[in-house]
Design an enzyme around this catalytic site. Structure first.
Site, PDB file in Angstrom:
ATOM      1  N   ALA A  63      -2.537  18.409 -13.203  1.00  0.00           N
ATOM      2  CA  ALA A  63      -1.401  17.991 -12.380  1.00  0.00           C
ATOM      3  C   ALA A  63      -0.890  19.223 -11.655  1.00  0.00           C
ATOM      4  O   ALA A  63      -1.111  20.353 -12.104  1.00  0.00           O
ATOM      5  CB  ALA A  63      -0.322  17.397 -13.272  1.00  0.00           C
ATOM      6  N   GLY A 108      -4.425  17.220 -16.394  1.00  0.00           N
ATOM      7  CA  GLY A 108      -4.582  15.915 -15.739  1.00  0.00           C
ATOM      8  C   GLY A 108      -6.007  15.624 -15.285  1.00  0.00           C
ATOM      9  O   GLY A 108      -6.381  14.462 -15.121  1.00  0.00           O
ATOM     10  N   GLU A 111      -7.706  14.409 -18.310  1.00  0.00           N
ATOM     11  CA  GLU A 111      -7.120  13.081 -18.558  1.00  0.00           C
ATOM     12  C   GLU A 111      -7.668  12.033 -17.592  1.00  0.00           C
ATOM     13  O   GLU A 111      -7.930  10.894 -17.977  1.00  0.00           O
ATOM     14  CB  GLU A 111      -5.590  13.187 -18.466  1.00  0.00           C
ATOM     15  N   GLU A 131      -1.786  22.328 -21.527  1.00  0.00           N
ATOM     16  CA  GLU A 131      -0.359  22.091 -21.269  1.00  0.00           C
ATOM     17  C   GLU A 131       0.597  22.887 -22.154  1.00  0.00           C
ATOM     18  O   GLU A 131       1.625  23.359 -21.689  1.00  0.00           O
ATOM     19  CB  GLU A 131      -0.039  20.584 -21.400  1.00  0.00           C
TER      20      GLU A 131
END
Ligand code: CAA
Length: 261
Positions: A63, A108, A111, A131
């Site tokens: 992200a 992300g 993910e 993260e």
């Protein structure tokens, strides 16, 4: 679309996340475009989808850290929901989705790959959930899908240590199904997609539903889900044709494409 390239190639299609200057990091705009692209997939003609990243270096490097850096608690939660909703849409799309992971699949990005049905990667791929090194938890499904895919012990180790793993280790722990030289990755994904697209589409979709829905319930309920979807196939033209073709002993006969009905 600024950040997504969508290309239909016969019975399969390729979604390319294309924000190369930020290693295809997912900001809100990329997520929104991805969401719209998934909505626009023509499920009548597309029987398998491939998701990959633009360039030779990165699938998706996570992200967007710049965008996240100033979020409030409520905004953080909303951003997590935005990613989760898009990835869940991909995960529950009726047709199979293959992640062709061509480099960094971090946060992300890892993910996103895990919301696909199948992951294959290039030999330069790097997976990880970094993260906690940024002061946050994985927020687009990582705490849930990684544990389901590689088991809670390995998932917890990867997430707590924030250590990235290379392609060979991702293969060893079952996070990816295959590792390919960089230039062979997309052709391998396309060959797999074309192979899937040749099979009876309703049967393939029913398999996806049976596996996904069955994993969420106990075995007795899961087998009932399977029975219903198995039974449902017997209403299709493709079942009638597929079985008649097998039973017809005429070796000269060429198999027709399934009709998706
Ligand atoms: N967000 C925003 N920008 C990113 C980015 C990200 N996740 N990852 C890379 N970029 C940008 C860099 O800032 C850089 O931009 P500039 O050229 O403008 O400086 C550009 O992409 C190229 O990156 P690097 O110069 O860092 O390239 P590198 O080869 O030296 O390193 C890398 C590559 C190891 C992937 C490194 O970029 C990196 O560590 N990126 C961050 C990875 C990460 O932590 N991802 C998780 C994000 S959090 C998350 O995803 C939360 C969630 O679960 C929803």
């Amino acid at each position: 679309m600024e950040f997504i390239v969508y290309e239909q190639k016969g019975a399969y299609a390729v979604i390319t996340i294309s924000r190369e200057k930020a290693l295809n990091a997912l900001n809100s705009a990329v997520l929104e475009e991805l969401d719209k692209t998934i909505d626009a997939v023509d499920l009548q003609t597309v029987r398998c989808l491939i998701v990959t990243g633009a360039g030779a270096k990165s699938f998706v490097a996570g992200a967007d850290i710049g965008e996240m850096s100033t979020l409030s608690k409520a905004e953080g939660e909303a951003f997590g929901k935005k990613g989760n909703d898009v990835f869940r849409k991909l995960e529950t799309l009726p047709i199979p989705v293959i992640a062709a992971v061509n480099g960094f699949a971090l946060g992300g990005g890892c993910e996103l790959s895990m919301s696909c049905d199948i992951r294959i990667c290039s030999d330069n791929a790097v997976f990880g959930q970094p993260e906690v090194g940024l002061g946050i938890t994985p927020g687009f499904g990582g705490t849930q899908r990684l544990a389901r895919l590689v088991g809670p012990g390995m998932a917890k180790q990867m997430i707590y240590t924030a250590r990235n793993i290379k392609a060979d280790e991702a293969y060893r722990i079952g996070l990816v199904n295959g590792v390919y030289p960089q230039e062979e990755l997309l052709p391998a994904a396309e060959k797999m997609a074309a192979g899937i697209a040749k099979n009876a589409p309703i049967a393939v979709r029913n398999c996806k539903r049976a596996i996904n829905n069955g994993l969420d319930v106990d075995m007795d309920e899961a087998l009932i889900i399977e029975e219903k979807l198995f039974g449902n196939c017997f209403e299709t033209e493709d079942q009638k044709y597929g079985m008649a073709f097998f039973l017809d002993k005429n070796k000269e006969k060429v198999k027709e494409p399934f009709k998706n009905c």
